[in-house]
Design a protein around this motif. Structure first.
Motif, PDB file in Angstrom:
ATOM      1  N   VAL A 133       0.849  -1.196   0.000  1.00 52.91           N
ATOM      2  CA  VAL A 133       0.000   0.000   0.000  1.00 52.91           C
ATOM      3  C   VAL A 133       0.883   1.243   0.000  1.00 52.91           C
ATOM      4  O   VAL A 133       1.938   1.270   0.630  1.00 52.91           O
ATOM      5  N   SER A 134       0.445   2.272  -0.717  1.00 51.76           N
ATOM      6  CA  SER A 134       1.236   3.491  -0.835  1.00 51.76           C
ATOM      7  C   SER A 134       0.456   4.742  -0.453  1.00 51.76           C
ATOM      8  O   SER A 134       0.812   5.845  -0.838  1.00 51.76           O
ATOM      9  N   SER A 135      -0.614   4.561   0.308  1.00 52.12           N
ATOM     10  CA  SER A 135      -1.369   5.709   0.816  1.00 52.12           C
ATOM     11  C   SER A 135      -2.115   5.271   2.069  1.00 52.12           C
ATOM     12  O   SER A 135      -2.315   4.068   2.311  1.00 52.12           O
ATOM     13  N   GLU A 136      -2.536   6.238   2.860  1.00 48.11           N
ATOM     14  CA  GLU A 136      -3.304   5.912   4.069  1.00 48.11           C
ATOM     15  C   GLU A 136      -4.634   5.266   3.701  1.00 48.11           C
ATOM     16  O   GLU A 136      -5.101   4.348   4.383  1.00 48.11           O
ATOM     17  N   THR A 137      -5.247   5.716   2.622  1.00 44.78           N
ATOM     18  CA  THR A 137      -6.518   5.132   2.186  1.00 44.78           C
ATOM     19  C   THR A 137      -6.357   3.658   1.843  1.00 44.78           C
ATOM     20  O   THR A 137      -7.177   2.810   2.242  1.00 44.78           O
ATOM     21  N   GLU A 138      -5.271   3.331   1.115  1.00 48.49           N
ATOM     22  CA  GLU A 138      -5.018   1.937   0.761  1.00 48.49           C
ATOM     23  C   GLU A 138      -4.724   1.105   2.000  1.00 48.49           C
ATOM     24  O   GLU A 138      -5.127  -0.065   2.078  1.00 48.49           O
ATOM     25  N   LEU A 139      -4.035   1.684   2.972  1.00 49.46           N
ATOM     26  CA  LEU A 139      -3.737   0.958   4.205  1.00 49.46           C
ATOM     27  C   LEU A 139      -5.018   0.636   4.956  1.00 49.46           C
ATOM     28  O   LEU A 139      -5.224  -0.506   5.397  1.00 49.46           O
ATOM     29  N   TYR A 140      -5.881   1.638   5.129  1.00 53.52           N
ATOM     30  CA  TYR A 140      -7.147   1.405   5.834  1.00 53.52           C
ATOM     31  C   TYR A 140      -7.954   0.313   5.148  1.00 53.52           C
ATOM     32  O   TYR A 140      -8.514  -0.578   5.803  1.00 53.52           O
ATOM     33  N   ALA A 141      -8.021   0.366   3.815  1.00 53.20           N
ATOM     34  CA  ALA A 141      -8.803  -0.632   3.072  1.00 53.20           C
ATOM     35  C   ALA A 141      -8.222  -2.030   3.244  1.00 53.20           C
ATOM     36  O   ALA A 141      -8.961  -3.011   3.419  1.00 53.20           O
ATOM     37  N   ALA A 142      -6.895  -2.135   3.235  1.00 51.88           N
ATOM     38  CA  ALA A 142      -6.245  -3.445   3.331  1.00 51.88           C
ATOM     39  C   ALA A 142      -6.472  -4.081   4.693  1.00 51.88           C
ATOM     40  O   ALA A 142      -6.740  -5.288   4.783  1.00 51.88           O
ATOM     41  N   ILE A 143      -6.347  -3.307   5.762  1.00 50.89           N
ATOM     42  CA  ILE A 143      -6.530  -3.904   7.088  1.00 50.89           C
ATOM     43  C   ILE A 143      -8.000  -4.200   7.378  1.00 50.89           C
ATOM     44  O   ILE A 143      -8.310  -5.123   8.145  1.00 50.89           O
ATOM     45  N   GLN A 144      -8.909  -3.474   6.724  1.00 51.01           N
ATOM     46  CA  GLN A 144     -10.333  -3.775   6.902  1.00 51.01           C
ATOM     47  C   GLN A 144     -10.699  -5.087   6.224  1.00 51.01           C
ATOM     48  O   GLN A 144     -11.631  -5.781   6.664  1.00 51.01           O
ATOM     49  N   ARG A 145      -9.963  -5.437   5.173  1.00 51.34           N
ATOM     50  CA  ARG A 145     -10.217  -6.713   4.476  1.00 51.34           C
ATOM     51  C   ARG A 145      -9.550  -7.889   5.167  1.00 51.34           C
ATOM     52  O   ARG A 145      -9.790  -9.043   4.794  1.00 51.34           O
ATOM     53  N   THR A 146      -8.684  -7.613   6.156  1.00 48.18           N
ATOM     54  CA  THR A 146      -7.890  -8.661   6.786  1.00 48.18           C
ATOM     55  C   THR A 146      -8.230  -8.721   8.270  1.00 48.18           C
ATOM     56  O   THR A 146      -7.808  -7.855   9.041  1.00 48.18           O
ATOM     57  N   PRO A 147      -9.011  -9.732   8.694  1.00 47.68           N
ATOM     58  CA  PRO A 147      -9.447  -9.772  10.103  1.00 47.68           C
ATOM     59  C   PRO A 147      -8.284  -9.749  11.096  1.00 47.68           C
ATOM     60  O   PRO A 147      -8.357  -9.070  12.124  1.00 47.68           O
ATOM     61  N   ARG A 148      -7.232 -10.500  10.821  1.00 50.34           N
ATOM     62  CA  ARG A 148      -6.041 -10.516  11.685  1.00 50.34           C
ATOM     63  C   ARG A 148      -4.863 -10.120  10.817  1.00 50.34           C
ATOM     64  O   ARG A 148      -4.409 -10.884   9.980  1.00 50.34           O
ATOM     65  N   TYR A 149      -4.358  -8.908  11.007  1.00 49.67           N
ATOM     66  CA  TYR A 149      -3.361  -8.374  10.093  1.00 49.67           C
ATOM     67  C   TYR A 149      -2.046  -8.041  10.793  1.00 49.67           C
ATOM     68  O   TYR A 149      -1.959  -7.908  12.014  1.00 49.67           O
ATOM     69  N   PHE A 150      -1.024  -7.904   9.936  1.00 50.24           N
ATOM     70  CA  PHE A 150       0.319  -7.527  10.375  1.00 50.24           C
ATOM     71  C   PHE A 150       0.868  -6.607   9.291  1.00 50.24           C
ATOM     72  O   PHE A 150       0.950  -6.996   8.123  1.00 50.24           O
ATOM     73  N   ALA A 151       1.216  -5.378   9.649  1.00 47.65           N
ATOM     74  CA  ALA A 151       1.663  -4.403   8.658  1.00 47.65           C
ATOM     75  C   ALA A 151       2.932  -3.712   9.129  1.00 47.65           C
ATOM     76  O   ALA A 151       3.133  -3.502  10.333  1.00 47.65           O
ATOM     77  N   ARG A 152       3.786  -3.355   8.162  1.00 49.02           N
ATOM     78  CA  ARG A 152       5.010  -2.636   8.489  1.00 49.02           C
ATOM     79  C   ARG A 152       5.531  -1.954   7.230  1.00 49.02           C
ATOM     80  O   ARG A 152       5.152  -2.302   6.111  1.00 49.02           O
ATOM     81  N   ALA A 153       6.419  -0.991   7.439  1.00 51.72           N
ATOM     82  CA  ALA A 153       6.985  -0.247   6.320  1.00 51.72           C
ATOM     83  C   ALA A 153       7.908  -1.135   5.496  1.00 51.72           C
ATOM     84  O   ALA A 153       8.536  -2.059   6.019  1.00 51.72           O
ATOM     85  N   ALA A 154       7.999  -0.841   4.213  1.00 51.28           N
ATOM     86  CA  ALA A 154       8.884  -1.602   3.337  1.00 51.28           C
ATOM     87  C   ALA A 154      10.335  -1.457   3.772  1.00 51.28           C
ATOM     88  O   ALA A 154      11.141  -2.350   3.548  1.00 51.28           O
ATOM     89  N   PHE A 155      10.660  -0.326   4.386  1.00 51.48           N
ATOM     90  CA  PHE A 155      11.989  -0.119   4.950  1.00 51.48           C
ATOM     91  C   PHE A 155      11.841   0.034   6.454  1.00 51.48           C
ATOM     92  O   PHE A 155      11.427   1.083   6.955  1.00 51.48           O
ATOM     93  N   SER A 156      12.138  -1.013   7.170  1.00 49.93           N
ATOM     94  CA  SER A 156      12.056  -1.002   8.628  1.00 49.93           C
ATOM     95  C   SER A 156      12.974  -2.082   9.140  1.00 49.93           C
ATOM     96  O   SER A 156      13.442  -2.932   8.395  1.00 49.93           O
ATOM     97  N   ARG A 157      13.235  -2.055  10.439  1.00 47.07           N
ATOM     98  CA  ARG A 157      14.153  -3.036  11.015  1.00 47.07           C
ATOM     99  C   ARG A 157      13.947  -3.098  12.520  1.00 47.07           C
ATOM    100  O   ARG A 157      13.352  -2.227  13.136  1.00 47.07           O
ATOM    101  N   GLY A 158      14.481  -4.200  13.099  1.00 47.10           N
ATOM    102  CA  GLY A 158      14.525  -4.325  14.549  1.00 47.10           C
ATOM    103  C   GLY A 158      13.188  -4.466  15.236  1.00 47.10           C
ATOM    104  O   GLY A 158      13.063  -4.190  16.425  1.00 47.10           O
TER     105      GLY A 158
END
Length: 403
Positions: A133-158
């Motif tokens: 997802v590349s926008s807040e709108t896309e993020l909200y839509a994706a987690i609403q479609r996923t009852p149990r979700y896990f999300a993180r930035a493409a560049f993240s660590r630790g």
């Protein structure tokens, strides 16, 4: 061999310094501040302070180059995300010095979690269903479609900056705090139940030369591991070689992967194209030989080797409920500390300065502290000053692989 270990603030960087120094190599270390623990190991011939690779890239490369020339360095071993800056500017390093890392394009493809997902699929390694997802709108839509979700930035660590509604980190981060963009997208996946398994490998000319798979029984703030237990490596070793064969059959460097074990099936989650704490579980001589490829078969850590960062275990105990005390006592009394046997206590005495360094940068919670500890040496997918036009084009191609 004359070696320079960069970003010596990390416990695993100190371990690499000890292993190489005790194996007869001449070792130097560098970091962006004096108090880095690895800068004070007795196994060093010398250490130096450099500019930040992230914020002062040109000066960082100049500082590293001066160290290479002054100390006749033959091999540079990066231990954190300064590897991207060194790889992108390898053409500016003094002639003759080797960088123990893959090409910038290969490293970028591994580090960008969205393009990594595509690579893993090509390598025929299981990966959770993933939406980029590349926008807040896309993020909200994706987690609403996923009852149990896990999300993180493409560049993240630790283990920092995780958005989920399941497990111990549920609710630790609010969706309003997440701001995906085209340049900094996020990944949304169904939450995969099961314990996390981590790996560490050295690779020489496309061949895994050492490998360790380990669990993390204790974590600091459900993110950074502070105890490490080796487990069977049969499946993760095969998957690691499959990924390397798909990525680059001539790859040389250090790779670390995270998997989730879901009822006996492993799913690849992410890659850190650098060392992680798994190196601590390798023997000194084994690591030194594997680093140069001087092994007929991969050196694989047997199951059951366990280590702890005792100071971190003690510190974490103060943030845990009293019922957790029995676990803390178990680790302190039964598990060998990462520094045991090295007789290098002065180095670990500098550990508090690392926390102070991070605290000055974060001024906040433990999670913010963990992020701040590496803030001046991370890379989040941006073009790097002085990179070649070819690498700039390769970076754009990597980002396009998110689609």
């Amino acid at each position: 061999m004359r070696v320079l270990v960069t970003s010596s603030r990390n416990t695993f960087a100190l371990d690499i310094i000890r292993k190489l120094g005790s194996s007869g190599h001449t070792v130097f270390a560098s970091d962006t501040y004096q108090g880095a623990v690895g800068n004070h190991s007795k196994y060093l011939t010398g250490h130096a302070i450099t500019a930040s690779p992230r914020f002062e890239t040109d000066q960082f490369i100049a500082d590293i180059s001066a160290l290479v020339i002054t100390h006749r360095i033959e091999l540079i071993i990066p231990t954190f995300e300064e590897v991207f800056y060194l790889s992108a500017r390898a053409h500016d390093l003094p002639p003759g010095v080797k960088l123990y890392a893959g090409s910038f394009e290969k490293l970028a493809r591994l580090h960008d979690k969205a393009s990594f997902k595509r690579l893993v699929i090509e390598a025929n390694v299981p990966v959770p269903e993933t939406v980029v997802v590349s926008s807040e709108t896309e993020l909200y839509a994706a987690i609403q479609r996923t009852p149990r979700y896990f999300a993180r930035a493409a560049f993240s660590r630790g283990g920092v900056g995780l958005l989920t509604n399941t497990g111990p980190l549920a609710g630790k981060m609010n969706v309003s705090e997440c701001h995906p963009t085209l340049e900094q997208p996020w990944l949304v996946q169904p939450f995969v139940d099961g314990p996390m398994l981590c790996t560490y490998s050295t690779i020489v000319d496309g061949r895994v030369t050492s490998h360790c798979t380990y669990s993390v029984p204790e974590q600091w703030g459900h993110s950074t591991g502070i105890t490490f237990l080796s487990v069977d490596s049969t499946e993760t070793l095969a998957y690691t070689q499959q990924i390397i064969d798909t990525l680059d059959t001539g790859f040389t460097g250090q790779l670390s992967f995270d998997f989730v074990n879901n009822d006996g099936k492993l799913y690849a989650i992410e890659c850190n194209p650098r060392p992680t704490n798994g190196v601590i579980l390798l023997g000194a001589g084994e690591f030194a030989r594997a680093l140069t490829g001087d092994v007929a078969e991969p050196v694989v850590v047997a199951p059951g080797v366990e280590r702890q960062v005792a100071l971190a275990v003690v510190a974490d105990a103060f943030a845990q409920p009293i019922a957790h005390l029995k676990d803390t006592l178990h680790y302190l009394l039964s598990v060998r500390d990462v520094g045991a046997g090295w007789h290098d206590s002065v180095a670990m005495m500098w550990s508090p300065t690392t926390l102070i360094h991070g605290a000055k940068l974060s001024h906040g919670s433990r999670t913010e502290l963990l992020a701040a500890l590496g803030d001046d040496i991370v890379w989040n997918g941006e073009p790097i000053a002085g990179m070649t036009p070819e690498d700039r084009e390769a970076l754009e191609a990597v980002h396009l692989q998110r689609a």
